[in-house]
Design a protein around this motif. Structure first.
Motif, PDB file in Angstrom:
ATOM      1  N   LEU A 189      -8.831   9.663  -4.480  1.00 35.66           N
ATOM      2  CA  LEU A 189      -8.749   8.938  -5.746  1.00 35.66           C
ATOM      3  C   LEU A 189      -7.708   9.519  -6.692  1.00 35.66           C
ATOM      4  N   ILE A 190      -6.816  10.349  -6.163  1.00 38.94           N
ATOM      5  CA  ILE A 190      -5.823  10.968  -7.049  1.00 38.94           C
ATOM      6  C   ILE A 190      -4.631  10.050  -7.293  1.00 38.94           C
ATOM      7  N   ASP A 191      -4.458   9.022  -6.446  1.00 34.83           N
ATOM      8  CA  ASP A 191      -3.331   8.099  -6.561  1.00 34.83           C
ATOM      9  C   ASP A 191      -3.640   7.009  -7.593  1.00 34.83           C
ATOM     10  N   ASP A 192      -2.692   6.689  -8.451  1.00 33.09           N
ATOM     11  CA  ASP A 192      -2.900   5.683  -9.508  1.00 33.09           C
ATOM     12  C   ASP A 192      -3.225   4.310  -8.926  1.00 33.09           C
ATOM     13  N   PHE A 193      -2.541   3.928  -7.855  1.00 26.45           N
ATOM     14  CA  PHE A 193      -2.796   2.642  -7.219  1.00 26.45           C
ATOM     15  C   PHE A 193      -4.233   2.576  -6.694  1.00 26.45           C
ATOM     16  N   VAL A 194      -4.675   3.653  -6.072  1.00 20.44           N
ATOM     17  CA  VAL A 194      -6.037   3.709  -5.535  1.00 20.44           C
ATOM     18  C   VAL A 194      -7.056   3.604  -6.660  1.00 20.44           C
TER      19      VAL A 194
ATOM     20  N   ASP B  55     -13.340  13.742  -9.454  1.00 14.70           N
ATOM     21  CA  ASP B  55     -13.837  14.691  -8.460  1.00 14.70           C
ATOM     22  C   ASP B  55     -13.050  14.495  -7.159  1.00 14.70           C
ATOM     23  N   SER B  56     -12.307  15.485  -6.760  1.00 11.84           N
ATOM     24  CA  SER B  56     -11.422  15.369  -5.601  1.00 11.84           C
ATOM     25  C   SER B  56     -12.169  15.288  -4.271  1.00 11.84           C
ATOM     26  N   ASN B  57     -13.478  15.506  -4.282  1.00 14.07           N
ATOM     27  CA  ASN B  57     -14.254  15.426  -3.045  1.00 14.07           C
ATOM     28  C   ASN B  57     -14.585  13.988  -2.641  1.00 14.07           C
ATOM     29  N   TRP B  58     -14.328  13.050  -3.534  1.00 16.85           N
ATOM     30  CA  TRP B  58     -14.554  11.647  -3.187  1.00 16.85           C
ATOM     31  C   TRP B  58     -13.376  11.107  -2.388  1.00 16.85           C
ATOM     32  N   GLU B  59     -13.679  10.311  -1.373  1.00 19.78           N
ATOM     33  CA  GLU B  59     -12.681   9.569  -0.615  1.00 19.78           C
ATOM     34  C   GLU B  59     -13.163   8.135  -0.457  1.00 19.78           C
ATOM     35  N   VAL B  60     -12.211   7.213  -0.365  1.00 15.34           N
ATOM     36  CA  VAL B  60     -12.550   5.793  -0.221  1.00 15.34           C
ATOM     37  C   VAL B  60     -11.919   5.255   1.055  1.00 15.34           C
ATOM     38  N   PHE B  61     -12.726   4.561   1.845  1.00 11.69           N
ATOM     39  CA  PHE B  61     -12.230   3.859   3.019  1.00 11.69           C
ATOM     40  C   PHE B  61     -12.108   2.375   2.664  1.00 11.69           C
ATOM     41  N   TRP B  62     -10.986   1.783   3.036  1.00  8.70           N
ATOM     42  CA  TRP B  62     -10.695   0.384   2.715  1.00  8.70           C
ATOM     43  C   TRP B  62     -10.531  -0.418   3.999  1.00  8.70           C
ATOM     44  N   LEU B  63     -11.134  -1.590   4.048  1.00  4.56           N
ATOM     45  CA  LEU B  63     -11.015  -2.486   5.198  1.00  4.56           C
ATOM     46  C   LEU B  63     -10.241  -3.724   4.782  1.00  4.56           C
TER      47      LEU B  63
ATOM     48  N   LEU C 277       0.837  -1.193   0.000  1.00  4.51           N
ATOM     49  CA  LEU C 277       0.000   0.000   0.000  1.00  4.51           C
ATOM     50  C   LEU C 277       0.875   1.248   0.000  1.00  4.51           C
ATOM     51  N   PRO C 278       0.595   2.199  -0.872  1.00  5.66           N
ATOM     52  CA  PRO C 278       1.385   3.440  -0.929  1.00  5.66           C
ATOM     53  C   PRO C 278       1.092   4.343   0.256  1.00  5.66           C
ATOM     54  N   ASP C 279       1.865   5.399   0.384  1.00  5.72           N
ATOM     55  CA  ASP C 279       1.708   6.332   1.495  1.00  5.72           C
ATOM     56  C   ASP C 279       0.362   7.053   1.465  1.00  5.72           C
ATOM     57  N   SER C 280      -0.305   7.030   0.317  1.00  2.73           N
ATOM     58  CA  SER C 280      -1.614   7.692   0.216  1.00  2.73           C
ATOM     59  C   SER C 280      -2.683   6.974   1.037  1.00  2.73           C
ATOM     60  N   PHE C 281      -2.393   5.722   1.471  1.00  2.00           N
ATOM     61  CA  PHE C 281      -3.307   4.998   2.366  1.00  2.00           C
ATOM     62  C   PHE C 281      -3.041   5.461   3.798  1.00  2.00           C
ATOM     63  N   LYS C 282      -3.946   6.251   4.345  1.00  2.96           N
ATOM     64  CA  LYS C 282      -3.801   6.790   5.693  1.00  2.96           C
ATOM     65  C   LYS C 282      -4.609   5.934   6.672  1.00  2.96           C
ATOM     66  N   LYS C 283      -3.915   5.373   7.657  1.00  2.00           N
ATOM     67  CA  LYS C 283      -4.608   4.497   8.604  1.00  2.00           C
ATOM     68  C   LYS C 283      -5.584   5.287   9.458  1.00  2.00           C
ATOM     69  N   VAL C 284      -6.803   4.772   9.539  1.00  2.00           N
ATOM     70  CA  VAL C 284      -7.860   5.420  10.309  1.00  2.00           C
ATOM     71  C   VAL C 284      -8.085   4.704  11.638  1.00  2.00           C
ATOM     72  N   SER C 285      -8.089   3.370  11.593  1.00  2.00           N
ATOM     73  CA  SER C 285      -8.414   2.617  12.795  1.00  2.00           C
ATOM     74  C   SER C 285      -7.977   1.171  12.638  1.00  2.00           C
ATOM     75  N   GLU C 286      -7.913   0.460  13.754  1.00  2.00           N
ATOM     76  CA  GLU C 286      -7.679  -0.977  13.773  1.00  2.00           C
ATOM     77  C   GLU C 286      -8.662  -1.622  14.747  1.00  2.00           C
ATOM     78  N   TYR C 287      -8.956  -2.896  14.540  1.00  2.00           N
ATOM     79  CA  TYR C 287      -9.793  -3.620  15.492  1.00  2.00           C
ATOM     80  C   TYR C 287      -9.528  -5.120  15.375  1.00  2.00           C
ATOM     81  N   SER C 288      -9.898  -5.845  16.403  1.00  2.00           N
ATOM     82  CA  SER C 288      -9.777  -7.303  16.422  1.00  2.00           C
ATOM     83  C   SER C 288     -11.161  -7.918  16.369  1.00  2.00           C
ATOM     84  N   LEU C 289     -11.288  -9.002  15.613  1.00  2.00           N
ATOM     85  CA  LEU C 289     -12.570  -9.681  15.497  1.00  2.00           C
ATOM     86  C   LEU C 289     -12.328 -11.163  15.237  1.00  2.00           C
TER      87      LEU C 289
END
Length: 374
Positions: free
Chosen positions: A141-146, A171-179, A117-129
Motif C-alpha cells: 500500500l505504499i504506492d499512490d496508485f494502489v 502499516d507496511s505489513n498489509w498487502e493487497v491481491f487484485w484480480l 498498472l504501475p510496476d508495483s503490481f507484481k503478477k502472481v498468477s494467471e488462469y482461464s475461466l
C-alpha cells in the motif's frame, strides 16, 4: 397531509434496500449490500425520507465512485441524518462525483485512457475461466496508485463482509491481491492480507537472519457480478501457492471466516493436500505419529485447527476406522467439563450426536469436491 402520513413507518426505509450498488461497464449491474450498519447504524434503518433510493455506482475498471440520493419527501427534523454525507464519509475524500452523472462518465472515461498498472503490481498468477483470461497481482500500500484504488474499493468490504473494518494503509505489513480480467482490465475482486512476525523459539531466533511470518487473509471479496463462477477458488489457490513458495512465510491463517469462505477454504485445501500426495501417505499409513503429522502440517503451512479438520476429512474419505476415534477424542477433550457433569448415558448420546454432525458436514464438503470433478 393525511393522518397516515404521520406514521413513523411511512418515513422509515431499510438501508439495505435503499442503497443500490452498481458496477458499470458495457452494461450496469445493480445489486444490494448485505450490510449497512457501519454506515447507517445497527438497525440498518433510515428515518425521515419517503421513497428513498441511494445510488452508489463504480466504473468497472477504475472504480471511480458516483453517488446520487433521491427521495420524494424529507422531514424537517434535527434527528434526520443526512444520508448522502454519511455515505460520503466512507468514500475517498474529493474523489466522488455527486449527482452529475455526465461528469462522472467523462471522468472515468478519461481515467481509463491512462489506467496503466504501475510496476508495483507484481503478477502472481494467471488462469482461464469460461473463455476469459484473468490475472492476479500483489501490491503493497505504499504506492499512490494502489492507495487510490484501495480507497475506492474498500467500502465493499464493509458492505459485504460482516464485522469488517477499514485497514491502516500506513502499516507496511498489509498487502493487497487484485484480480483483473486480462483483456478488459475490469476489476473482479481483491483480498487484503497481513503478515505477522512468527517467533519460532529462542534458538531459531538467534540463528536465523531471515524473519519468519504468519500470513493472514483478512478481507476476501469477489464483486457480486462475478460470484459463483469459480473466481474465488482460483484467487484463493493463487494466494496460497504464492505463500507456499515464500520461504519467509511459515503459516497461513484466515481472519474470522464466514461459512461460505470456510467451505471455499476447505475444498481448496483438501484438493491441495491430495495433489501434494498427503492423501496417498495416509492411505498407506493412517497411524502417522504426532511428530510426522506435525512435520506435514508445517510443510503445508497450515494452522493447527485447519490441518486437523483436513486430516479428519481425508480419514473419512478413505473410510479409515481412525476417523471416528480421532473425531470423538477431539470432541470429548473440547467438551470435557460439560460431559463430565452429565449423566454417562446422556453424555454418550451427546457425543455421538456431535460426531454425526461433524461427519455429515465433512461429507457435504467431500461430495461437493467429487461432484465438481465429474
Amino acid at each position: 397531509m393525511s393522518a397516515d402520513d404521520f406514521k413513523p413507518e411511512k418515513w422509515t426505509s431499510s438501508a439495505n434496500e435503499a442503497l443500490k450498488v452498481s458496477i458499470v461497464g458495457e452494461n450496469a449491474v445493480q445489486f444490494s449490500p448485505l450490510f449497512t450498519y457501519p454506515i447507517y447504524g445497527d438497525s440498518e434503518k433510515i428515518y425521515g425520507y419517503k421513497d428513498l433510493v441511494i445510488h452508489l455506482a463504480f466504473d468497472s475498471i477504475t472504480f471511480k465512485p458516483y453517488v446520487n440520493v433521491k427521495y420524494s419527501a424529507k422531514l424537517k427534523d434535527d434527528e434526520v441524518v443526512d444520508v448522502q454525507e454519511k455515505l460520503l464519509s466512507f468514500l475517498p475524500q474529493n474523489d466522488v462525483i455527486v449527482r452529475d452523472e455526465a461528469k462522472w462518465v467523462d471522468c472515468f472515461t478519461e481515467e481509463r485512457k491512462i489506467h496503466d498498472l504501475p510496476d508495483s503490481f507484481k503478477k502472481v498468477s494467471e488462469y482461464s475461466l469460461n473463455g476469459e483470461e484473468y490475472v492476479i497481482y500483489k501490491t503493497s500500500l505504499i504506492d499512490d496508485f494502489v492507495r487510490k484504488m484501495h480507497r475506492r474499493v474498500q467500502i465493499f468490504s464493509i458492505l459485504f463482509i460482516e464485522a469488517a473494518n477499514y485497514i491502516d494503509e500506513t502499516d507496511s505489513n498489509w498487502e493487497v491481491f487484485w484480480l483483473l480480467n486480462k483483456k478488459s482490465k475490469k476489476l473482479v475482486g481483491f483480498v487484503t492480507t497481513y503478515r505477522y512476525w512468527h517467533y519460532l523459539g529462542g534458538q531459531s531466533f538467534d540463528e536465523n537472519i531471515d524473519q519468519k511470518f504468519r500470513a493472514k487473509i483478512s478481507q476476501f471479496l469477489i464483486f457480486p457480478p462475478y460470484q459463483d463462477k469459480g473466481h474465488g477458488s482460483c484467487l484463493y489457490d493463487a494466494i496460497v501457492q504464492s505463500w507456499l513458495l515464500n520461504k519467509n512465510i511459515t503459516e497461513i491463517t484466515v481472519e474470522d471466516p464466514n461459512e461460505a469462505f470456510d467451505d471455499l477454504r476447505d475444498r481448496n485445501d483438501l484438493q491441495r493436500l491430495r495433489k501434494m500426495g498427503f492423501d496417498t501417505i495416509l492411505q498407506k499409513n493412517s497411524q502417522l505419529s504426532d511428530k510426522a503429522l506435525e512435520s506435514s502440517r508445517k510443510s503445508f503451512k497450515l494452522e493447527e485447527r485447519q490441518f486437523n479438520r483436513l486430516l479428519e476429512m481425508l480419514l473419512l474419505s478413505n473410510n479409515s476406522p481412525l476417523f471416528e476415534l480421532r473425531v470423538k477424542k477431539r470432541l470429548f477433550i473440547k467438551n470435557y467439563d460439560a460431559l463430565n457433569q452429565t449423566d454417562p448415558d446422556e453424555a454418550k448420546e451427546a457425543l455421538q450426536n456431535s460426531f454425526e454432525l461433524v461427519k455429515d458436514d465433512y461429507r457435504r464438503i467431500i461430495e461437493s469436491i467429487n461432484t465438481s470433478e465429474v
